[in-house]
Write a protein that holds these residues in place. Sequence first.
Motif, PDB file in Angstrom:
ATOM      1  N   TYR A  91      -1.516  -8.098  -4.514  1.00  0.00           N
ATOM      2  CA  TYR A  91      -0.287  -7.627  -3.866  1.00  0.00           C
ATOM      3  C   TYR A  91       0.933  -8.005  -4.710  1.00  0.00           C
ATOM      4  CZ  TYR A  91       2.748  -6.303   0.019  1.00  0.00           C
ATOM      5  OH  TYR A  91       3.688  -5.694   0.811  1.00  0.00           O
ATOM      6  N   GLU A  95       3.836  -5.507  -6.176  1.00  0.00           N
ATOM      7  CA  GLU A  95       5.287  -5.710  -6.042  1.00  0.00           C
ATOM      8  C   GLU A  95       5.966  -5.726  -7.413  1.00  0.00           C
ATOM      9  OE1 GLU A  95       5.928  -8.265  -1.979  1.00  0.00           O
ATOM     10  OE2 GLU A  95       5.099  -9.362  -3.707  1.00  0.00           O
ATOM     11  N   SER A 134      -0.292   0.183   2.483  1.00  0.00           N
ATOM     12  CA  SER A 134       1.143  -0.010   2.662  1.00  0.00           C
ATOM     13  C   SER A 134       1.814   1.307   3.057  1.00  0.00           C
ATOM     14  CB  SER A 134       1.769  -0.578   1.388  1.00  0.00           C
ATOM     15  OG  SER A 134       1.544   0.274   0.285  1.00  0.00           O
ATOM     16  N   GLU A 153       8.521   0.736   6.635  1.00  0.00           N
ATOM     17  CA  GLU A 153       8.480  -0.364   5.668  1.00  0.00           C
ATOM     18  C   GLU A 153       8.463  -1.722   6.349  1.00  0.00           C
ATOM     19  OE1 GLU A 153      11.012  -1.997   1.778  1.00  0.00           O
ATOM     20  OE2 GLU A 153      11.680  -0.217   2.882  1.00  0.00           O
ATOM     21  N   SER A 154       9.269  -1.896   7.388  1.00  0.00           N
ATOM     22  CA  SER A 154       9.339  -3.171   8.094  1.00  0.00           C
ATOM     23  C   SER A 154       8.004  -3.523   8.735  1.00  0.00           C
ATOM     24  CB  SER A 154      10.448  -3.119   9.154  1.00  0.00           C
ATOM     25  OG  SER A 154      10.449  -4.293   9.935  1.00  0.00           O
ATOM     26  N   SER A 156       5.104  -2.355   7.885  1.00  0.00           N
ATOM     27  CA  SER A 156       4.119  -2.546   6.825  1.00  0.00           C
ATOM     28  C   SER A 156       4.218  -3.937   6.214  1.00  0.00           C
ATOM     29  CB  SER A 156       4.312  -1.485   5.736  1.00  0.00           C
ATOM     30  OG  SER A 156       3.431  -1.680   4.658  1.00  0.00           O
ATOM     31  N   ASN A 157       5.436  -4.338   5.873  1.00  0.00           N
ATOM     32  CA  ASN A 157       5.626  -5.634   5.215  1.00  0.00           C
ATOM     33  C   ASN A 157       5.279  -6.813   6.128  1.00  0.00           C
ATOM     34  OD1 ASN A 157       6.443  -4.351   2.888  1.00  0.00           O
ATOM     35  ND2 ASN A 157       8.637  -4.534   3.348  1.00  0.00           N
ATOM     36  N   SER A 158       5.562  -6.657   7.422  1.00  0.00           N
ATOM     37  CA  SER A 158       5.305  -7.755   8.360  1.00  0.00           C
ATOM     38  C   SER A 158       3.860  -7.780   8.850  1.00  0.00           C
ATOM     39  CB  SER A 158       6.244  -7.643   9.562  1.00  0.00           C
ATOM     40  OG  SER A 158       5.962  -6.461  10.301  1.00  0.00           O
ATOM     41  N   ASN A 217      -0.895  -5.558   5.134  1.00  0.00           N
ATOM     42  CA  ASN A 217      -0.573  -6.984   5.261  1.00  0.00           C
ATOM     43  C   ASN A 217      -1.202  -7.628   6.491  1.00  0.00           C
ATOM     44  OD1 ASN A 217       0.780  -7.187   2.890  1.00  0.00           O
ATOM     45  ND2 ASN A 217       2.838  -7.063   3.762  1.00  0.00           N
TER      46      ASN A 217
END
Length: 415
Positions: A91, A95, A134, A153-154, A156-158, A217
Amino acid sequence: MLVYLRLLSESFSFAMNALRNNKLRTLLSLLGVTIGIFSIIAVLAAVDSLDQKIKKELSSLDKNTIYLFKGSFGPSEVPRWKREQFPDVTYTEYEYLKTSLPDAQELAFQIFLSLETVKYEEKSVSNVNVVPVSYEFIDIQGLEFTDGRFYNESESNSGAAVTVIGHELANSLFENIDPIGKEIRLYGQRFTVIGVLKKQGAGMFGDDDTSAFIPVNFIRRMYGDNNDSMTPVIVIKPKKGIDMEAFKADLKQKLRTFRGVKTGEIDNFFVNVFSGFTDLIDGVIGFMNLGGWVIAGFSLLVGGFGVANIMFVSVKERTNLIGIQKSLGAKNRFILFQFLFEAVILCLIGGLIGIFLVWIIAITLTKLLDFEFVLSLSNIMLGSGLAIIIGLIAGILPAISASKLDPVEAIRSGM
C-alpha cells in the motif's frame, strides 16, 4: 449461359435421383462431409462466440491498463522459484506511485482473495467473489449501477464497513427488498450496502453479478499486509496518448529506486500490460481454431473419398447414357461439368445439413446457458465454400473418366 444453366439443372436432378434411389449408400457417403463441415463450423462458431464475449467483457477496460504485482500474465524467463521470492507490492508503494507518476490517470490498490460466504438474516450465498479495492477502481473498471453508488475516498481510506454488490447477489439476498442501507455479514462483520451494480452476465474473468466490492483498507486492518492468502496488486491506468514504453520504463525505474534494487539486478516485480493479456488470449483462440481445422480435416478427407466413390459408381451406372449423349454431339466438357456439378451439389447438401445442425445446437445452448452462441454469416459462407471445394476435388477424377469414355464402347457396355 443457358446451356450451363440447363447442365446445372440436370446435375441437380441426377444428384437428387442418387439420394432417392440409393438413400443409405448416399447418406453414409455424405456423412463424412456433414461431420467435417459440422466439426469445423461448430468449433469456429464456439470460438467466435467465446472471442466475442471476451471482447465485450474487456471493452470497458483500457488496453494500456497495467497490473503491477509479483506475478506475470504470461510466460517468463524468471524461474518460478525466483518469482515466488519476489516481495508483494504494498500500500505504501501504491501511495508513492500515485504522487510520482505524472502520466498516470488513475491508480488503485486491489487484493485478490478466496471466495467467501455472504449472509443477510437467514439467507446466505456461498462462493462470492469479494473484491477489496481502493475507491479509484470505479474510474478504471467503469462500473455501472442500478441503484446507489461506489464508496468515496474517505470511506476507502478509513476502511469503512460498506459494500457494493452485484445484481445476482442482490437478488439472492434481498428478494423484493431494496438492498440499499441493509446490512450483510461478511468475514463475521456487518457491511452496509451502498450500491448495486447493473447486470453483467457470467464472465470469463470473474462474475461481477455475484461479487461484493469492499474498501481495501478494511481487509488490511483485519488481516494486515503480510498474509499468504492475499495477493495485492496495483492497477494503473495511464493517460491517453502517452508513450507506453517510456511510461513503463519510468514506472520500473521509480519502483526499483523505491525498493533499492541495485544496478544489474533483475526487477523483482512484473509490469503486466493488459494488451499483452489480450494478445495471449488471441493466441489461445488461434490455437483452438487450428485444432478445429485439424479435427475437421480428417472428417472432410473421409467425406471426400465417400463422394468420390458415389461419383465413380454413378459414372458406371450411367455409362450407356454418357455414350448416347456423346453420340448425339455432347462435348467432353459438357460431360465433365455434368458430373462435377453433381459432386458439388451432393457435397453442398451434406455441408448444409452440417451447418443446419450447428444452427440448431447454437439456438438450444443459447437458451439453456447464460452464453450467446453466434453462427455468423461468414462461417455459413465458409462452410458452404468448403463443401463446394470438397465436391470439386472429389468429383474431378470421376468427371474426367466419364468425359473420356468412347461413345461406341460406352453404348456397347450398357447393353
